[in-house]
Every structure is written in structure tokens, then in C-alpha cells.
Design an enzyme around this catalytic site. Sequence first.
Site, mmCIF file in Angstrom:
data_model
loop_
_atom_site.group_PDB
_atom_site.id
_atom_site.type_symbol
_atom_site.label_atom_id
_atom_site.label_comp_id
_atom_site.label_asym_id
_atom_site.label_seq_id
_atom_site.Cartn_x
_atom_site.Cartn_y
_atom_site.Cartn_z
ATOM 1 N N LYS A 53 10.102 40.665 -7.099
ATOM 2 C CA LYS A 53 10.300 39.735 -5.770
ATOM 3 C C LYS A 53 11.858 39.655 -5.509
ATOM 4 O O LYS A 53 12.270 39.712 -4.456
ATOM 5 C CB LYS A 53 9.397 38.315 -5.742
ATOM 6 C CG LYS A 53 7.972 38.402 -5.735
ATOM 7 C CD LYS A 53 7.262 37.146 -5.792
ATOM 8 C CE LYS A 53 5.699 37.452 -5.555
ATOM 9 N NZ LYS A 53 5.063 36.329 -5.927
ATOM 10 N N GLN A 97 4.996 30.595 -8.099
ATOM 11 C CA GLN A 97 4.406 31.517 -8.624
ATOM 12 C C GLN A 97 3.103 30.881 -9.430
ATOM 13 O O GLN A 97 3.140 29.949 -10.307
ATOM 14 C CB GLN A 97 5.120 32.396 -9.664
ATOM 15 C CG GLN A 97 4.644 33.584 -10.369
ATOM 16 C CD GLN A 97 4.167 34.591 -9.247
ATOM 17 O OE1 GLN A 97 4.955 34.832 -8.147
ATOM 18 N NE2 GLN A 97 3.265 35.439 -9.497
ATOM 19 N N ASP A 120 4.436 31.982 1.276
ATOM 20 C CA ASP A 120 2.989 32.495 0.471
ATOM 21 C C ASP A 120 1.967 32.082 1.506
ATOM 22 O O ASP A 120 0.773 32.657 1.273
ATOM 23 C CB ASP A 120 2.743 31.723 -0.691
ATOM 24 C CG ASP A 120 3.103 32.499 -1.937
ATOM 25 O OD1 ASP A 120 2.933 33.644 -1.668
ATOM 26 O OD2 ASP A 120 3.413 32.050 -2.837
HETATM 27 N N1 GUN Z 1 0.079 34.881 -8.270
HETATM 28 C C1 GUN Z 1 -0.546 36.362 -8.050
HETATM 29 N N2 GUN Z 1 -0.432 36.508 -6.893
HETATM 30 C C2 GUN Z 1 0.589 35.624 -6.296
HETATM 31 C C3 GUN Z 1 0.975 35.179 -4.978
HETATM 32 O O1 GUN Z 1 0.961 36.158 -3.792
HETATM 33 N N3 GUN Z 1 1.964 34.399 -4.804
HETATM 34 C C4 GUN Z 1 1.956 33.350 -5.829
HETATM 35 N N4 GUN Z 1 2.847 32.294 -5.427
HETATM 36 N N5 GUN Z 1 1.524 33.582 -6.806
HETATM 37 C C5 GUN Z 1 0.650 34.583 -7.356
#
Ligand code: GUN
Length: 284
Positions: A53, A97, A120
Site C-alpha cells: 500500500k 489493517q 476502506d
Molecule cells: N485485510 C485484508 N484485506 C483488507 C482490506 O482491504 N483493508 C484492510 N484495512 N484490511 C484488510
Amino acid sequence: MAAKILDGKTMSEELKSNIARRVAAMREKGVIPGLAVILAGDDPASEIYVRNKGKGCEEVGMFSRTIRMGADVSQEELEAEIQRLNEDPAIHGILVQLPLPGHLNEEAALSRILPEKDVDGFHLINAGRLMTGAEGVIPCTPKGVLHMIRATGEPLSGKEAVVIGRSNIVGKPMAMLLLRENCTVTVCHSRTRNLAEHTRRADILVAAVGKARFVTADMVKPGAIVIDVGINRVDGKVCGDVDFDAVRERAGWITPVPGGVGKMTIAMLLANTADAAERTLRHA
Ligand code: GUN
């Protein structure tokens, strides 16, 4: 005939060049879009996702900050950090996350994020907006999947869509997006009986199960669009939820793993962050 490949690498590169142009325009106005990622604990898969990211932000000219918190962080400390980021004008997007360490309350933490910084789309307000069809932030993976499905050029209205998996991150928002496209949507999960009877009806099949090569060729309708959201590690190799080699002989379209949905998730996160930064410019 073998399925056509929906190439997430090429599609995400196209999206990122467009985002990079938007970022450059914002920079000219003195705004550098900023993303904050909170990583609590030391889950190795999360480490990789968070690193990617950050890399994505760099590629498009955004600023990113990773806030690392110990596996034993308290709910209060986590929420206090989110609050600081809510109040920080250099931060346009906040991402916590997942999964969080088991003792933490995920929903309470996510709901501390200002909905307009919730890149998100997991805040209850954004989930509600998606549910009702109001404008809001769309979760990154389902948004990326829809982009890939649209790239087939096939009309979606009236199509049978089957989603395997009912998570808040993928399955549920995916179902809502496909419903918005006028698909007839079935959501299957671990308690579904006769799974293959459902999947064999699917013109569009989205697999978000978390089990390597779970979807086999006999479960797929000939010519179907098959989207593989899975990222599994088998003998040190990454593979999806779909038995790619066999299913590609039957499907009309298929996404590879790696090089499929994963790349689109990051591109959509950057798009959501650019949207959030543009909103602040409009309201400045
Ligand atoms: N863990 C797995 N996929 C995601 C996601 O798209 N966003 C976040 N914040 N955590 C994740």
C-alpha cells in the site's frame, strides 16, 4: 477454448496513471494526498499488504505514513491514534489493517474513523450508504472486482452472480455492488448446501473463500466470468481460491493470482484516497 485473462496488472497500471495525474493537479494547488495506515501486531501477511500500500502511494505521488502498534496495544491507545489522524489535515485517508489482534474491537475502531477519511469504506455509515445506494466510499476489493467485471464489456443486468464468502470486507459489499448492477445475486458461505449447484448457475462467479484451489472446473458454468479474490500460500507459492489451470479451460474470463484482484485492491485504495483529498479541496 481457454478463457480470456482479466489482467489486473495492466488494468491497475492504467488506473494508477490516471490517479497520478489527479495527484499532480492537487499538488499544484498545494495539497499532497496523504494516507495513514495503522498496523497493529506482527501478522506477516498484513506486513506485506501494508508495504505494498505504501509503495502504491509512492508510485502515484501520494504521501503515506505507517503507524505501527504492538500486538498488545489497548483499544484506547488505538482509538486515540485514530482520533489524532482524524484531526490531522495532512491525512486524507485512514486505514486500519485487518485483522486486528484478537482482544481488540474491530467495529468500534473502524467506527472511530471519520467517514470522509474512511478509504476502506468499512465505517458503518459507508456500509449503510452502499446498502441503500447512496453515494459513499466503496470498499477497495469489491470496487476493483467490479472494474474487472465491467472490463469484459458484457452487459451485467439480469446476469446470475454468485459470490462465495460473506465477509464485511469482500463478500457482502460485493453482493451489494452486483445487485446495484441489476444482477441476480446469490451469496454462498461455509454453511451453504450443494454449493456446486449454485456456482454452476453463475454467469459471474466471485470466489472469496480463503482456501487454495477451492473452485474446481466442475463448479463453473461454461463461458462464465470467474473472479478469484483468494491469496493463499501453498508450498511457498501464492495461489488463489480457483483451480486456475483447469477452470481457464471452461470459463469465458478469468483473473490470475498473482496479477489479478490484489493489484486492483491497491489501485482502488489510491483512488479512494485521491477522492477523499479532492473532497477536502472542494470544501476548502
Ligand atoms: N485485510 C485484508 N484485506 C483488507 C482490506 O482491504 N483493508 C484492510 N484495512 N484490511 C484488510
